[in-house]
Design a protein around this motif. Sequence first.
Motif, PDB file in Angstrom:
ATOM      1  N   PHE A  13      43.424  35.896  37.395  1.00  0.00           N
ATOM      2  CA  PHE A  13      43.389  37.238  36.816  1.00  0.00           C
ATOM      3  C   PHE A  13      42.035  37.584  36.207  1.00  0.00           C
ATOM      4  CE2 PHE A  13      43.793  40.052  33.142  1.00  0.00           C
ATOM      5  CZ  PHE A  13      44.376  41.159  33.726  1.00  0.00           C
ATOM      6  N   TRP A  14      41.486  36.706  35.365  1.00  0.00           N
ATOM      7  CA  TRP A  14      40.270  37.060  34.643  1.00  0.00           C
ATOM      8  C   TRP A  14      39.039  37.205  35.532  1.00  0.00           C
ATOM      9  CZ3 TRP A  14      40.865  39.547  30.508  1.00  0.00           C
ATOM     10  CH2 TRP A  14      41.927  39.281  29.638  1.00  0.00           C
ATOM     11  N   TYR A  17      39.519  40.552  37.101  1.00  0.00           N
ATOM     12  CA  TYR A  17      39.276  41.657  36.179  1.00  0.00           C
ATOM     13  C   TYR A  17      37.785  41.836  35.922  1.00  0.00           C
ATOM     14  CZ  TYR A  17      38.703  44.465  32.080  1.00  0.00           C
ATOM     15  OH  TYR A  17      38.258  45.439  31.227  1.00  0.00           O
ATOM     16  N   SER A 159      49.991  49.932  40.818  1.00  0.00           N
ATOM     17  CA  SER A 159      49.734  48.978  39.741  1.00  0.00           C
ATOM     18  C   SER A 159      49.438  49.706  38.430  1.00  0.00           C
ATOM     19  CB  SER A 159      48.565  48.059  40.118  1.00  0.00           C
ATOM     20  OG  SER A 159      48.915  47.219  41.206  1.00  0.00           O
ATOM     21  N   ASN A 164      50.195  48.746  34.358  1.00  0.00           N
ATOM     22  CA  ASN A 164      49.371  47.560  34.625  1.00  0.00           C
ATOM     23  C   ASN A 164      50.167  46.282  34.876  1.00  0.00           C
ATOM     24  OD1 ASN A 164      46.702  48.567  34.696  1.00  0.00           O
ATOM     25  ND2 ASN A 164      46.680  48.705  32.475  1.00  0.00           N
ATOM     26  N   ILE A 165      51.491  46.389  34.967  1.00  0.00           N
ATOM     27  CA  ILE A 165      52.275  45.212  35.327  1.00  0.00           C
ATOM     28  C   ILE A 165      51.891  44.747  36.736  1.00  0.00           C
ATOM     29  CG2 ILE A 165      54.606  44.367  35.833  1.00  0.00           C
ATOM     30  CD1 ILE A 165      55.615  46.189  33.610  1.00  0.00           C
ATOM     31  N   HIS A 167      48.993  44.891  38.079  1.00  0.00           N
ATOM     32  CA  HIS A 167      47.754  44.119  37.989  1.00  0.00           C
ATOM     33  C   HIS A 167      48.011  42.739  37.386  1.00  0.00           C
ATOM     34  CE1 HIS A 167      45.825  48.264  38.036  1.00  0.00           C
ATOM     35  NE2 HIS A 167      45.277  47.638  39.056  1.00  0.00           N
ATOM     36  N   LEU A 168      48.901  42.677  36.393  1.00  0.00           N
ATOM     37  CA  LEU A 168      49.176  41.408  35.726  1.00  0.00           C
ATOM     38  C   LEU A 168      49.821  40.383  36.651  1.00  0.00           C
ATOM     39  CD1 LEU A 168      50.447  42.642  32.242  1.00  0.00           C
ATOM     40  CD2 LEU A 168      48.281  41.486  32.754  1.00  0.00           C
ATOM     41  N   LEU A 169      50.404  40.861  37.756  1.00  0.00           N
ATOM     42  CA  LEU A 169      50.969  39.928  38.731  1.00  0.00           C
ATOM     43  C   LEU A 169      49.901  38.989  39.294  1.00  0.00           C
ATOM     44  CD1 LEU A 169      53.414  42.232  40.744  1.00  0.00           C
ATOM     45  CD2 LEU A 169      54.008  40.445  39.097  1.00  0.00           C
ATOM     46  N   ALA A 171      48.064  37.224  37.703  1.00  0.00           N
ATOM     47  CA  ALA A 171      48.031  35.999  36.896  1.00  0.00           C
ATOM     48  C   ALA A 171      49.074  34.984  37.354  1.00  0.00           C
ATOM     49  CB  ALA A 171      48.256  36.341  35.423  1.00  0.00           C
ATOM     50  N   HIS A 176      48.440  34.328  43.060  1.00  0.00           N
ATOM     51  CA  HIS A 176      47.639  35.270  42.270  1.00  0.00           C
ATOM     52  C   HIS A 176      47.509  36.629  42.977  1.00  0.00           C
ATOM     53  CE1 HIS A 176      46.531  32.455  39.128  1.00  0.00           C
ATOM     54  NE2 HIS A 176      46.190  31.555  40.044  1.00  0.00           N
ATOM     55  N   ALA A 178      48.197  40.539  43.103  1.00  0.00           N
ATOM     56  CA  ALA A 178      48.590  41.746  42.394  1.00  0.00           C
ATOM     57  C   ALA A 178      49.521  42.566  43.295  1.00  0.00           C
ATOM     58  CB  ALA A 178      47.360  42.557  42.011  1.00  0.00           C
TER      59      ALA A 178
END
Length: 233
Positions: A13-14, A17, A159, A164-165, A167-169, A171, A176, A178
Amino acid sequence: MSAPGAASPPAGFWPRYAAWSLDAAIVAALVTALGIGAWRERLAALDQAYAGFNARMAEAMSAAALDDLDFGSLAGRFGADPQTHAAAVALLSALTALTLGWLLAYAAFGLVYETVFVAFTPWRATPGKRALGLYVIARDGGALGPARTVLRYLAGTLSWLTLNIGHLLAAARPEHQALHDRVAGASVRGPARMPLWAWAWLVLQMAAALAACMWLMWTLQAGLENALYGGAL
């Protein structure tokens, strides 16, 4: 330059992002620079509408103070006053013209930006992803192609609409993916670790967001105080 293969692991995720935020900064700067004349006009209109709204609110509050109204009566007066309503509508219209116009331009430019770099370059990545060593491929390891690159970009709206859930997918291990990756059958891959400069970039964003919130609060307070007391100084 040869095209990247599918040997790298799915990116977390990071890193994703950080790469997205780099691309967002690039696209935002280009959209702002290319349409600077239009944005200046709309910003001036917003400033004028905001000043008018503040002035009308100050007049209504001064009149309410003279009439010794309580808060409930004051709120009712604001809602019933046609001048206050007109000022609020003008402010909302000016704000919408600026933000919606800019966002539509950003989305359109971003679509071209994403499609060109992901589908038509050996990087298979936007400059932001390239800086983090990431790239986008199909889940089977092949090229994503223009059609699915466009689909992936447009599916990004889902997303955002899921608060933003989607996008959080990204993680979620091990893939990984989204929400928009799942829709387009895509996979974002790259190094397992994020470089130190990318973490510094994230910290800088948090500091900038905090500073922006403080500036906005100060601006709103200063504008209202100026409308209330400016004429008496």
